[in-house]
Design an enzyme around this catalytic site. Structure first.
Site, PDB file in Angstrom:
ATOM      1  NE  ARG A 640      -3.777   1.874   2.724  1.00 44.48           N
ATOM      2  CZ  ARG A 640      -3.731   2.408   4.182  1.00 44.48           C
ATOM      3  NH1 ARG A 640      -3.098   1.726   4.864  1.00 44.48           N
ATOM      4  NH2 ARG A 640      -4.507   3.522   4.349  1.00 44.48           N
ATOM      5  CG  ASN A 643       3.000  11.298   0.216  1.00 40.15           C
ATOM      6  OD1 ASN A 643       3.054  11.523  -0.917  1.00 40.15           O
ATOM      7  ND2 ASN A 643       2.854  12.487   1.072  1.00 40.15           N
ATOM      8  N   PRO A 644       2.086   8.673  -2.467  1.00 43.86           N
ATOM      9  CG  PRO A 644       0.441   9.207  -4.166  1.00 43.86           C
ATOM     10  CD  PRO A 644       0.558   8.886  -2.817  1.00 43.86           C
ATOM     11  CD  GLN A 650      12.468   7.460  -0.064  1.00 50.70           C
ATOM     12  OE1 GLN A 650      13.208   6.572   0.695  1.00 50.70           O
ATOM     13  NE2 GLN A 650      13.066   8.669  -0.021  1.00 50.70           N
ATOM     14  CD  GLU A 717      17.764   0.225   2.374  1.00 50.84           C
ATOM     15  OE1 GLU A 717      18.764  -0.052   2.854  1.00 50.84           O
ATOM     16  OE2 GLU A 717      16.675  -0.133   3.224  1.00 50.84           O
TER      17      GLU A 717
HETATM   18 MO1  MOS Z   1      19.953   2.209   5.731  1.00 51.31          MO
HETATM   19  S1  MOS Z   1      21.390   1.079   4.996  1.00 51.31           S
HETATM   20  O1  MOS Z   1      18.777   1.148   6.027  1.00 51.31           O
HETATM   21  O2  MOS Z   1      20.007   3.589   6.347  1.00 51.31           O
END
Ligand code: MOS
Length: 754
Positions: A640, A643-644, A650, A717
């Site tokens: 889910r 906030n798109p 990210q 990440e």
């Molecule tokens: Mo990180 S390497 O999950 O800040």
């Protein structure tokens, strides 16, 4: 709109209401107008300045320091060396938990890596401290430094990363290879990379008796508070860490390090506040980095292109005295359904600072090699790389057989390929050119990132005026956590986000867990969600028990919280505002608390990950070997989306870091001195705007009802994970040349182009 006509600065600009809406950052305007204060902006009365002197050798001993010269400098207050190290309550050679690394705090005259602190000069001004440090004129007894893969001592670790197994085997690799129709073997090398957050590591430390206040950028406030309490022998509740704004962290601000500990110790000794800010160069050593890896991959495929063996052997570098081993090989344990998989890691001891977690530790380096090698495997089978991935798609987690709690990877492949225009890609390399004669190549990489959750707590206070205060010691290092977390809290409270006052970034608040592992939104979000529900439940009890309320007796039926009112679940027309309920009950506030909680049986039964597919286009100058990424399309499924706007941001950040990993970033060590030669932002290359191509991040819808009650997964990440391999594979497709050393450099490519 001119500056004059701009409206007064709102706390943040709304584009909708609760979860799912693309609100802008709550702290955005504070940051761009310079009103956000970072650690080094604090200047308590009587503050002194500390500067570390650092080693210019990588291994050996410090034989002399001209302390007298430094102390003679007007303005210098004290010079700390191993001879008068400020006292500590914890032995720096003893590991303090999985995130508590051994560090250098002047415990002796040994040098274990270049840029290690060897003295701390404290002065009335930054200039005096800097000059005092320069006057120390250290002399060394140097030994040859071990800095390369061939120099260091290899060993078998007990664990890799933060407690992951160093060896995992499913099936028989050698049998799988023996049965294969095609075999590839490839060695990939990834370099040491440094976090290079915009904001350097800093601390302003103030002691009041045995009470300690720290202004510092910190990704793990409560965990750090407890660790500092051990280091300084005071109760944890005596330590207050304030970290309202961070100029980036990427993992390096989640762990304690020597320079900051020294500065805090000096403040205690001198009984004055002390500020320490590392220089950019001083960040190349004592505050962690992404460790170098040498990854050896072997794959076997049958006549249909299905994997019969996947062997991923990593050699991961660490320091001579502490261990953080990139869990790169373990990237091969989740994606592809080979009848045999072996992931194993060796450690390598070098005379370097200890590596640490850096954005997508393990996955970034590991998938760079895995995804590039998968491309080689597809080539060996004469298959399109996307078709090859689909042919080896793991329906359940390899080895464990656990089903995925949700897995929209096929959809990521499909949507990404369509948006990119993958169809019609020539199979053979070096078949496409643009109008300027540049070689054009297209590549794909798969992304996967797990869903770690951390212990987290929160408090939600409904107030008599119908607004709420929510509190958790979460950290916003630029990712937008505060905005997304406030949205989650607002939704649970049935309020708009601008009716929610959000307090965070201070260790005295309920523990918000670690801002890391792409798990902050889920972890702190669950705590906030539960705190909000708890507050609403208590409010409903007041109303339900009150004969004057339209909600009287609703207890068993339940209520819905929406728009600052409680509605009976069985008849939504019967409702009452929070203000009225609280007023009649004579209550100023109703306080709810919550913690991160999830179904532990589900956690054990399902494999939980975010997924994605990244498609890259590169253009390569056939004469010069210069590579430009011209297009990147990533399609990601991460449960889910709260906030798109922030999630897309990210993904962009991760993808840009993927460009950096693939083509630019590397710390270069001089083997003669063991010193890093590009310890600055001029020569440590990261993408500038001109290096960033057209980016598209597609948010593939995914509903995961098992991962946690919010259905939220990590997005921070995963963007880097698929991108590195996609670019490497595009470079091969453009040129026909496989460069197996990252970053892909002109000199490595030019050989293949000739
Ligand atoms: Mo990180 S390497 O999950 O800040």
């Amino acid at each position: 709109m001119s500056l004059e006509t701009a409206s007064p600065i709102a706390p943040y600009r709304r584009h909708g209401s609760n979860a799912g809406q693309p609100l802008t950052r709550r702290d955005g305007e504070l940051k761009v107008t310079g009103r956000a204060t970072y650690a080094a902006d604090n200047h308590p009365a009587g503050m002194l300045y500390a500067v570390t002197a650092v080693s210019r050798i990588a291994r050996g001993r410090v034989t002399s320091l001209d302390v007298a010269a430094a102390k003679a400098h007007p303005g210098v207050i004290e010079v700390f060396t191993p001879a008068n190290r400020p006292p500590l309550s914890h032995d720096p050679e003893v590991k303090l938990g999985p995130f508590g690394f051994r560090v250098e705090v002047l415990q002796d005259d040994t040098v274990r890596y270049a840029n290690q602190p060897i003295a701390l000069v404290v002065a009335e001004s930054l200039e005096a401290a800097t000059e005092g440090a320069a006057l120390l004129d250290p002399k060394y007894q140097a030994e040859p430094a071990r800095t390369g893969f061939d120099d260091g001592e290899r060993y078998s670790p007990a664990a890799i990363g933060v407690g992951a197994p160093p060896r995992t085997a499913y099936g028989d690799i050698e049998a799988g290879l023996a049965a294969a129709a095609h075999i590839i073997e490839a060695d990939y090398v990834t370099p040491a990379q440094f976090h290079n957050a915009m904001e350097p590591h800093a601390v302003v430390a103030q002691w009041d008796g045995d009470h300690l206040t720290l202004d510092m950028p910190n990704q793990a406030l409560v965990m750090s508070r407890e660790a500092y309490a051990v280091w300084f022998g005071v109760p944890a509740e005596n330590v207050l860490i304030r970290s309202p704004f961070l100029g980036g962290g990427f993992g390096s601000k989640a762990i304690l390090n020597g320079p900051q500990i020294l500065a805090i110790a000096s403040a205690r000794q001198l009984q004055r506040p002390v500020k320490l800010v590392l220089t950019r160069a001083q960040m190349y050593g004592p505050v962690g980095h992404r460790g170098a890896t040498w990854q050896k991959l072997r794959m076997g495929m049958d006549g249909e292109g299905r994997l019969t063996a996947l062997h991923h052997h990593a050699i991961s570098a660490t320091s001579s005295f502490e261990e953080f081993l990139e869990p790169a090989a373990n990237a091969s344990l989740h994606l592809y359904a080979s009848s045999a998989i072996l992931a194993e890691t060796e450690g390598l001891r070098l005379d370097i600072g200890t590596p640490g977690p850096m954005r997508a530790p393990g996955e970034a380096s590991g998938s760079a090699a895995l995804e590039a090698a998968i491309d080689e495997a597809a080539e060996a089978c004469g298959m399109d790389p996307l078709e090859f991935r689909l042919a080896n798609y793991a329906e359940t987690e390899p080895g464990t057989g656990r089903p995925y709690s949700s897995k929209a990877l096929r959809e990521c492949y499909a949507q990404g390929a369509k948006a990119f225009g993958w169809a019609g890609r020539p199979l053979a390399p070096r078949r496409m050119r643009d109008e300027d004669g540049l070689l054009v190549g297209w590549g794909i990489g798969t992304a996967l990132f797990p869903c770690p959750h951390f212990a987290a707590q929160a408090r939600a206070t409904l107030r008599a005026d119908g607004t709420a205060l929510v509190e958790t010691a979460g950290v916003d290092m630029g990712q937008g956590a505060w905005t997304a977390l406030a949205q989650i809290a607002a939704e649970a409270l049935g309020l708009d986000p601008d009716q929610v006052e959000f307090h965070s970034g201070v260790s005295s608040l309920p523990d918000g867990g670690i801002a890391g592992g792409s798990g902050h939104t889920a972890s702190a979000g669950l705590a906030l969600h539960n705190a909000g529900e708890d507050a609403i439940g208590r409010l409903a009890e007041l109303a339900s028990a009150d004969p004057a309320s339209p909600l009287f007796g609703a207890g068993n039926i339940g209520v819905i919280a929406r728009g600052g009112r409680l509605h009976r679940r069985d008849d939504e027309r019967r409702s009452e505002s929070y203000v009225d309920i609280l007023a009649r009950a004579g209550r100023e506030v109703v306080v709810g608390t919550g913690r991160m909680a999830r179904d532990e049986e589900a956690v054990q039964s399902w494999a939980m990950n975010s997924h994605g597919a990244v498609f890259a286009e590169v253009k390569v100058d056939p004469d010069l070997g210069q590579v430009r990424v011209t297009r990147l399309v990533g399609a990601f499924a991460a449960g889910r989306i709260i906030n798109p706007r922030l999630v897309r941001s990210q993904y962009y950040g991760g993808m840009i870091w993927g460009v950096s990993f693939a083509l630019q970033e590397a710390a270069v060590t001089d083997p003669r001195t063991g010193r890093i030669m590009n310890a600055d932002l001029a020569e440590y290359h990261v993408p500038v705007s001109a290096d960033v191509p057209s980016l598209e991040a597609i948010l593939v819808p995914e509903e995961d009802v098992y991962v946690n009650p919010l259905g939220v997964k990590g997005v921070g990440e995963i963007g880097i994970v698929g991108t590195v391999g996609a670019i490497a594979n595009a470079v091969w497709h453009a040129t026909g040349s496989r460069v197996r050393r990252f970053p892909i450099r002109i000199e490595d490519l030019a050989q293949g182009l000739r």
